[in-house]
Design a protein around this motif. Structure first.
Motif, mmCIF file in Angstrom:
data_model
loop_
_atom_site.group_PDB
_atom_site.id
_atom_site.type_symbol
_atom_site.label_atom_id
_atom_site.label_comp_id
_atom_site.label_asym_id
_atom_site.label_seq_id
_atom_site.Cartn_x
_atom_site.Cartn_y
_atom_site.Cartn_z
ATOM 1 N N PHE A 194 0.832 -1.200 0.000
ATOM 2 C CA PHE A 194 0.000 0.000 0.000
ATOM 3 C C PHE A 194 0.870 1.255 0.000
ATOM 4 O O PHE A 194 0.624 2.209 -0.753
ATOM 5 N N GLU A 195 1.906 1.264 0.828
ATOM 6 C CA GLU A 195 2.782 2.426 0.920
ATOM 7 C C GLU A 195 3.506 2.683 -0.401
ATOM 8 O O GLU A 195 3.708 3.830 -0.804
ATOM 9 N N GLN A 196 3.918 1.617 -1.072
ATOM 10 C CA GLN A 196 4.611 1.774 -2.346
ATOM 11 C C GLN A 196 3.690 2.391 -3.397
ATOM 12 O O GLN A 196 4.124 3.191 -4.225
ATOM 13 N N TYR A 197 2.417 2.035 -3.344
ATOM 14 C CA TYR A 197 1.450 2.635 -4.266
ATOM 15 C C TYR A 197 1.345 4.135 -4.029
ATOM 16 O O TYR A 197 1.392 4.932 -4.971
ATOM 17 N N LEU A 198 1.198 4.532 -2.757
ATOM 18 C CA LEU A 198 1.086 5.956 -2.442
ATOM 19 C C LEU A 198 2.332 6.711 -2.897
ATOM 20 O O LEU A 198 2.244 7.814 -3.451
ATOM 21 N N THR A 199 3.493 6.118 -2.667
ATOM 22 C CA THR A 199 4.745 6.755 -3.058
ATOM 23 C C THR A 199 4.850 6.892 -4.573
ATOM 24 O O THR A 199 5.295 7.926 -5.095
ATOM 25 N N THR A 200 4.434 5.862 -5.287
ATOM 26 C CA THR A 200 4.502 5.891 -6.746
ATOM 27 C C THR A 200 3.589 6.972 -7.310
ATOM 28 O O THR A 200 3.983 7.741 -8.200
ATOM 29 N N LEU A 257 -7.019 6.311 -4.718
ATOM 30 C CA LEU A 257 -7.361 5.261 -3.757
ATOM 31 C C LEU A 257 -8.636 4.534 -4.164
ATOM 32 O O LEU A 257 -8.776 3.324 -3.925
ATOM 33 N N VAL A 258 -9.564 5.242 -4.765
ATOM 34 C CA VAL A 258 -10.778 4.597 -5.260
ATOM 35 C C VAL A 258 -10.425 3.623 -6.386
ATOM 36 O O VAL A 258 -10.937 2.501 -6.443
ATOM 37 N N ALA A 259 -9.528 4.041 -7.272
ATOM 38 C CA ALA A 259 -9.085 3.138 -8.337
ATOM 39 C C ALA A 259 -8.398 1.909 -7.760
ATOM 40 O O ALA A 259 -8.586 0.786 -8.242
ATOM 41 N N LEU A 260 -7.603 2.105 -6.718
ATOM 42 C CA LEU A 260 -6.924 0.984 -6.068
ATOM 43 C C LEU A 260 -7.930 0.020 -5.466
ATOM 44 O O LEU A 260 -7.749 -1.205 -5.509
ATOM 45 N N TYR A 261 -9.012 0.561 -4.898
ATOM 46 C CA TYR A 261 -10.082 -0.288 -4.352
ATOM 47 C C TYR A 261 -10.632 -1.219 -5.431
ATOM 48 O O TYR A 261 -10.760 -2.428 -5.231
ATOM 49 N N PHE A 262 -10.965 -0.656 -6.594
ATOM 50 C CA PHE A 262 -11.554 -1.485 -7.644
ATOM 51 C C PHE A 262 -10.550 -2.460 -8.235
ATOM 52 O O PHE A 262 -10.929 -3.505 -8.759
ATOM 53 N N ALA A 263 -9.271 -2.150 -8.146
ATOM 54 C CA ALA A 263 -8.258 -3.069 -8.639
ATOM 55 C C ALA A 263 -8.060 -4.263 -7.711
ATOM 56 O O ALA A 263 -7.679 -5.349 -8.165
ATOM 57 N N CYS A 264 -8.320 -4.066 -6.412
ATOM 58 C CA CYS A 264 -7.972 -5.098 -5.422
ATOM 59 C C CYS A 264 -9.163 -5.714 -4.692
ATOM 60 O O CYS A 264 -8.983 -6.695 -3.969
ATOM 61 N N ARG A 265 -10.351 -5.146 -4.833
ATOM 62 C CA ARG A 265 -11.478 -5.611 -4.017
ATOM 63 C C ARG A 265 -11.778 -7.083 -4.230
ATOM 64 O O ARG A 265 -12.041 -7.816 -3.274
ATOM 65 N N ASP A 266 -11.757 -7.541 -5.455
ATOM 66 C CA ASP A 266 -12.053 -8.948 -5.762
ATOM 67 C C ASP A 266 -10.907 -9.533 -6.571
ATOM 68 O O ASP A 266 -10.807 -9.315 -7.782
ATOM 69 N N ARG A 286 -5.824 -1.983 4.460
ATOM 70 C CA ARG A 286 -5.409 -0.600 4.596
ATOM 71 C C ARG A 286 -6.453 0.366 4.036
ATOM 72 O O ARG A 286 -6.708 1.429 4.604
ATOM 73 N N LEU A 287 -7.051 0.004 2.922
ATOM 74 C CA LEU A 287 -8.107 0.843 2.357
ATOM 75 C C LEU A 287 -9.302 0.932 3.304
ATOM 76 O O LEU A 287 -9.917 1.995 3.458
ATOM 77 N N ASP A 288 -9.615 -0.168 3.955
ATOM 78 C CA ASP A 288 -10.709 -0.159 4.930
ATOM 79 C C ASP A 288 -10.375 0.797 6.078
ATOM 80 O O ASP A 288 -11.236 1.545 6.553
ATOM 81 N N GLN A 289 -9.128 0.795 6.514
ATOM 82 C CA GLN A 289 -8.696 1.703 7.580
ATOM 83 C C GLN A 289 -8.779 3.166 7.137
ATOM 84 O O GLN A 289 -9.071 4.053 7.942
ATOM 85 N N TYR A 290 -8.521 3.416 5.865
ATOM 86 C CA TYR A 290 -8.557 4.779 5.334
ATOM 87 C C TYR A 290 -9.976 5.214 4.942
ATOM 88 O O TYR A 290 -10.158 6.327 4.448
ATOM 89 N N GLY A 291 -10.946 4.353 5.145
ATOM 90 C CA GLY A 291 -12.318 4.714 4.809
ATOM 91 C C GLY A 291 -12.643 4.621 3.335
ATOM 92 O O GLY A 291 -13.620 5.215 2.868
ATOM 93 N N GLY A 327 -23.805 -1.540 -0.403
ATOM 94 C CA GLY A 327 -22.505 -1.263 0.177
ATOM 95 C C GLY A 327 -22.359 -1.814 1.578
ATOM 96 O O GLY A 327 -21.304 -2.350 1.948
ATOM 97 N N ILE A 328 -23.416 -1.668 2.383
ATOM 98 C CA ILE A 328 -23.384 -2.217 3.742
ATOM 99 C C ILE A 328 -23.206 -3.730 3.701
ATOM 100 O O ILE A 328 -22.407 -4.313 4.459
ATOM 101 N N ALA A 329 -23.934 -4.397 2.799
ATOM 102 C CA ALA A 329 -23.844 -5.855 2.695
ATOM 103 C C ALA A 329 -22.448 -6.291 2.250
ATOM 104 O O ALA A 329 -21.872 -7.241 2.796
ATOM 105 N N LYS A 330 -21.881 -5.581 1.278
ATOM 106 C CA LYS A 330 -20.542 -5.939 0.806
ATOM 107 C C LYS A 330 -19.507 -5.701 1.899
ATOM 108 O O LYS A 330 -18.562 -6.477 2.056
ATOM 109 N N TRP A 331 -19.687 -4.607 2.648
ATOM 110 C CA TRP A 331 -18.759 -4.289 3.736
ATOM 111 C C TRP A 331 -18.809 -5.356 4.826
ATOM 112 O O TRP A 331 -17.767 -5.821 5.301
ATOM 113 N N LEU A 332 -19.999 -5.783 5.215
ATOM 114 C CA LEU A 332 -20.137 -6.833 6.228
ATOM 115 C C LEU A 332 -19.599 -8.167 5.708
ATOM 116 O O LEU A 332 -18.997 -8.941 6.458
ATOM 117 N N LYS A 333 -19.819 -8.425 4.432
ATOM 118 C CA LYS A 333 -19.290 -9.657 3.837
ATOM 119 C C LYS A 333 -17.776 -9.693 3.970
ATOM 120 O O LYS A 333 -17.196 -10.727 4.331
#
Length: 308
Positions: free
Chosen positions: A9-15, A115-124, A275-280, A292-298
């Motif tokens: 995660f840190e390397q992504y932010l740095t890049t 960070l939103v793009a990173l979410y969609f790249a890694c969520r599934d 880490r993305l979950d921690q960052y909201g 969204g609530i259902a996916k988050w609980l899942k």
């Protein structure tokens, strides 16, 4: 295509910070656009809009494809009155709503938030046909397409040229978008019958050059790619900082010179999700509804240990 490989995660932010940095043109900061994909382009998921993934459309001439897109949009628009409070003012808004609800269009979904793009790249996380885990990717649009709002201003002033258009003011507070830039590679092509198209309108479909309800310029007439900031249709729009890229050649992938690829190693997916979950930046925040609530609980209950 320039490429970086990310293993944390840190390397992504740095890049994102160091490699992209702050770019200025004509004294203005240039906004970058990001797109997260669970499948890389070189793994068979080209950077093209959803309508470009229907190979049989390549058998049609350009005029035939334009006519088909207009007819489908006309059919969709005629059904909108039963479902929306405010009718779209032009073809851009109508096509954006269609994109939002899953209709294949010439629009591609991007976001101004890395960070939103990173979410969609890694969520599934995905696996290849042999069951091996796949790397994902975040793509950065490093070209500077003109924005629809700027082209519309030029048109009102009696001049329009997409190639010569200056980019609109970056970092405007009016940058809104749709939520669909997360990809669902399992979608099957929708089938539209000739009977459905015949009922599009009593007066027949619009020709590709007919002006929209207002604004004149049609998304079917552009001569280069254009950034479009659509109006709100749901709370997801602002939450995901989305924008749309209208593609003037929707059957062709974006040119490599226009895109930078940030490869996200599959070994980092689990940690990045945490880490993305921690960052909201996770399901509950990006999908402010029951889905969204259902996916988050899942994720929190069943997937937190990387088991899917």
């Amino acid at each position: 295509m320039n490429e970086f490989t990310i293993k944390s995660f840190e390397q992504y932010l740095t890049t994102v910070r160091d490699e992209l940095g702050i770019v200025e043109q004509n004294g203005q900061r240039v906004r970058r656009y990001f797109r997260g994909q669970t499948k890389r382009a070189d793994a068979g998921y080209d950077l093209k809009p959803s309508i470009g993934r229907y190979a049989h459309l390549n058998d049609l001439s350009l005029a035939e494809r334009d006519r088909l897109e207009n007819e489908v949009l006309e059919t969709f628009s005629n059904h909108l009155i039963s479902y929306v409070n405010h009718l779209p003012r032009n073809d851009w808004e109508a096509l954006a709503i269609a994109q939002h609800h899953g209709l294949p269009t010439r629009f591609m979904d991007w976001t101004t938030n890395p960070l939103v793009a990173l979410y969609f790249a890694c969520r599934d996380s995905k696996k290849d046909k042999n069951g091996n885990p796949c790397d994902s990717a975040v793509y950065v649009l490093i070209s500077d397409p003109p924005r629809f709002s700027e082209l519309r201003r030029q048109q009102k002033n009696g001049h329009y040229s997409a190639e010569e258009a200056e980019p609109d003011e970056p970092y405007s507070n009016d940058d809104d978008g749709y939520d669909g830039f997360g990809l669902d590679e399992n979608d099957e092509p929708a089938v539209v019958s000739d009977d459905d198209l015949d009922t599009a309108t009593d007066s027949g479909p619009r020709t590709p050059t007919e002006p929209a309800l207002e604004g004149g310029l049609s998304p079917f007439d552009i001569s280069s790619n254009v950034i479009y900031d659509p109006p709100h249709v749901s709370p997801r729009i602002r939450a995901q900082d989305g924008v749309l890229l209208a593609c003037h050649q929707p059957m062709q992938p974006l040119e490599e010179k226009d895109v930078l690829e940030i490869v996200i190693s599959h070994t980092a997916h689990d940690d990045i999700r945490r880490r993305l979950d921690q960052y909201g930046v996770f399901d509950k925040q990006l999908f402010p509804d029951l889905d969204g609530i259902a996916k988050w609980l899942k994720y929190r209950v069943f997937e937190i240990n990387g088991v899917t």
